[in-house]
Every structure is written in structure tokens, then in C-alpha cells.
Design an enzyme around this catalytic site. Structure first.
Site, PDB file in Angstrom:
ATOM      1  N   GLU A 138       0.846  -1.206   0.000  1.00 36.12           N
ATOM      2  CA  GLU A 138       0.000   0.000   0.000  1.00 36.12           C
ATOM      3  C   GLU A 138       0.873   1.245   0.000  1.00 36.12           C
ATOM      4  O   GLU A 138       1.944   1.265   0.602  1.00 36.12           O
ATOM      5  CB  GLU A 138      -0.880  -0.040   1.254  1.00 36.12           C
ATOM      6  CG  GLU A 138      -1.873   1.082   1.392  1.00 36.12           C
ATOM      7  CD  GLU A 138      -2.796   0.873   2.592  1.00 36.12           C
ATOM      8  OE1 GLU A 138      -3.386   1.861   3.051  1.00 36.12           O
ATOM      9  OE2 GLU A 138      -2.923  -0.270   3.067  1.00 36.12           O
ATOM     10  N   GLU A 142      -3.226  10.370   3.241  1.00 35.37           N
ATOM     11  CA  GLU A 142      -4.438  10.396   4.051  1.00 35.37           C
ATOM     12  C   GLU A 142      -4.538  11.718   4.806  1.00 35.37           C
ATOM     13  O   GLU A 142      -3.610  12.094   5.522  1.00 35.37           O
ATOM     14  CB  GLU A 142      -4.440   9.227   5.044  1.00 35.37           C
ATOM     15  CG  GLU A 142      -4.484   7.871   4.356  1.00 35.37           C
ATOM     16  CD  GLU A 142      -4.340   6.716   5.333  1.00 35.37           C
ATOM     17  OE1 GLU A 142      -5.321   5.977   5.525  1.00 35.37           O
ATOM     18  OE2 GLU A 142      -3.249   6.562   5.908  1.00 35.37           O
TER      19      GLU A 142
END
Length: 264
Positions: A138, A142
Site C-alpha cells: 500500500e 491520508e
């Protein structure tokens, strides 16, 4: 951290033969990386290209259910909503889209405005994992609604994270549109905010290697307070996206505002 066009974008792609010519030798193309370069401007939402998450959640930490009703387009902008609409097992509903194809080394870019609200997470990331019979790899941008003056960068390799870095976003990530990008190579990972290099990783043990899908999501949690802050729902919130793009490694920049156009 992630587990896992109703209305309808202009998406531009190079022909397959051009990609083969442009791909540098020795780049280590990843298995299953069939996605080719594109620029998505959300004039429509092509559901053959995008999968709209609907009807489930990512686990006990998530307090909303993914719902296609929380995904909409308005004037060339993708809107992902978070609302107090009981859906499935959760009291709230939230929106996410993901590419159907997997992508490998290259440049990933988004122009977005984050949602406001403690306990919310506005995310642009690439991901692959056990559901796809692959290790959990990943790469993340964010924006946590508890402090929208910064964005968190992170990456996971075979399920191992711990690579978080917080980077300031001038003027606030929820006040206007900002550009976030990462350039992913086998031996280097670079993160950019509004065209500026803000973080570089050269330790290959901390750089994912598996081809991944591209995600845009807005979700909430009332359990991850230490990370996302206390959850406090005041009103419906939205994450807005004007553009998302991928440029395969070795190709020229695809649009004038691309971070690739400014690189030496």
C-alpha cells in the site's frame, strides 16, 4: 491504513504499443500490472474502469458502510460523501471508488479537497492484499479530519507499515484543492505536495513491489481515536476530486499540471 459513472471522466490513454515502446528496460514490471496511463477528469464515471464500493465495510474499526449512493459527480468533480444514513451494519454511509485494473511503477497524481471533521479520513492510495491473493502492499496519502493542516504519508510492504510521515498543507487540505502525487520506482519512492518533493524513500525494504489498484475513499471511525481523533458527526461531509491520473514509468507527462512536467 486500509484493509482490504452513476452520473458519469474524460480518461485519456496511450495505445498499448506506445506503452511497450516507452517502458524502460530493467524496470521490473510487476505481475498483473495491466493498467495503462490515464487522466481522469470525471466528466463521467465509467464503471468498466472504476468499481464503486457498495454494501460492506472494512472491519470493526470503520463506522460506515460503503454505499454507491455516497458517490456522485457534479460539474466535473467527483464527490465522496459521509452521511448519517444507517446502511448495512453501520449508522453511517460513506463513499469509495477503486480501479478495476492494477498498476505498477509510475506516477500517481490526484487533485482533491479533503473532508472536514474529527474521526474522518480522506484518502488517495494504492493497495493490494489478501483479498486479491497478494501480500498487503500500500502507498498512502491520508488527510485526517482532526487536523486538515497536514497530510499523512505512509506505505506498507507485506503488511508492515510504520512509515508514517506528516507533511503540512498550506492553507488547509479541506479549504481548497491541493495536488498530491507519488512517483513509485523499484528502488525509490517520492512523495509530492503541490509540486514540491516532501519525502523520499530509498530503502527497498520499505518500498512496495506488487502491482496495486488505485483508490479514492472517505470513511470514518469511532474506534481509532488515537490516530484519527474522537469521532464527532456534525453534518454531512464530502471529499472532492477534480482529477486523478497515472503515468507509467518512462512516459512523458500527460497534462500541464503534472508533477512530471516540472522534473528535470
Amino acid at each position: 491504513m486500509h484493509k482490504h459513472r452513476n452520473n458519469i471522466g474524460i480518461r485519456l490513454a496511450l495505445p498499448a504499443f506506445a506503452l511497450l515502446v516507452a517502458s524502460p528496460s530493467g524496470a521490473g514490471a510487476q505481475e498483473g500490472a495491466k493498467g495503462t496511463s490515464f487522466v481522469e477528469e470525471f466528466d463521467r464515471l465509467d464503471t468498466k474502469f472504476w468499481f464503486v464500493s457498495d454494501g460492506w465495510n472494512n472491519g470493526a474499526h470503520q463506522n460506515c458502510t460503503w454505499s454507491k449512493k455516497q458517490v456522485a459527480l457534479q460539474g466535473g468533480v467527483l464527490e465522496l460523501h459521509f452521511t448519517d444514513t444507517r446502511t448495512g451494519e453501520r449508522d453511517y454511509a460513506c463513499g469509495e471508488i477503486q480501479t478495476r485494473a492494477r498498476y505498477g511503477y509510475g506516477t500517481y497524481e490526484v487533485r482533491m479537497k479533503a473532508a472536514t471533521g474529527s474521526g474522518l479520513n480522506s484518502a488517495f492510495f494504492s493497495y493490494i492484499g489478501p483479498v486479491d491473493k497478494k501480500p498487503h502492499d500500500e502507498i498512502d496519502f491520508e488527510v485526517l479530519g482532526k487536523n486538515t493542516d497536514e497530510v499523512q504519508l505512509n506505505q506498507y510492504v507485506a503488511g508492515k507499515g510504520g512509515n508514517e510521515k506528516l507533511v503540512p498543507v498550506a492553507g488547509g487540505a479541506d479549504k481548497s484543492f491541493n495536488d498530491y502525487a507519488f512517483i513509485w520506482e523499484k528502488d525509490r519512492l517520492r512523495y509530492f505536495v503541490n509540486g514540491e518533493l516532501v519525502h523520499e524513500v530509498t530503502d527497498e525494504s520499505k518500498i512496495p513491489s506488487n502491482a496495486q489498484k488505485i483508490f479514492l475513499s472517505l470513511w470514518g471511525s469511532d474506534r481509532l481515536q488515537n490516530w484519527m481523533g474522537p469521532f464527532s458527526y456534525v453534518r454531512p461531509s464530502s471529499m472532492s476530486v477534480e482529477r486523478i491520473a497515472f503515468t507509467a514509468l518512462g512516459e512523458e507527462c500527460r497534462f500541464p499540471e503534472s508533477v512530471l512536467c516540472a522534473l528535470d
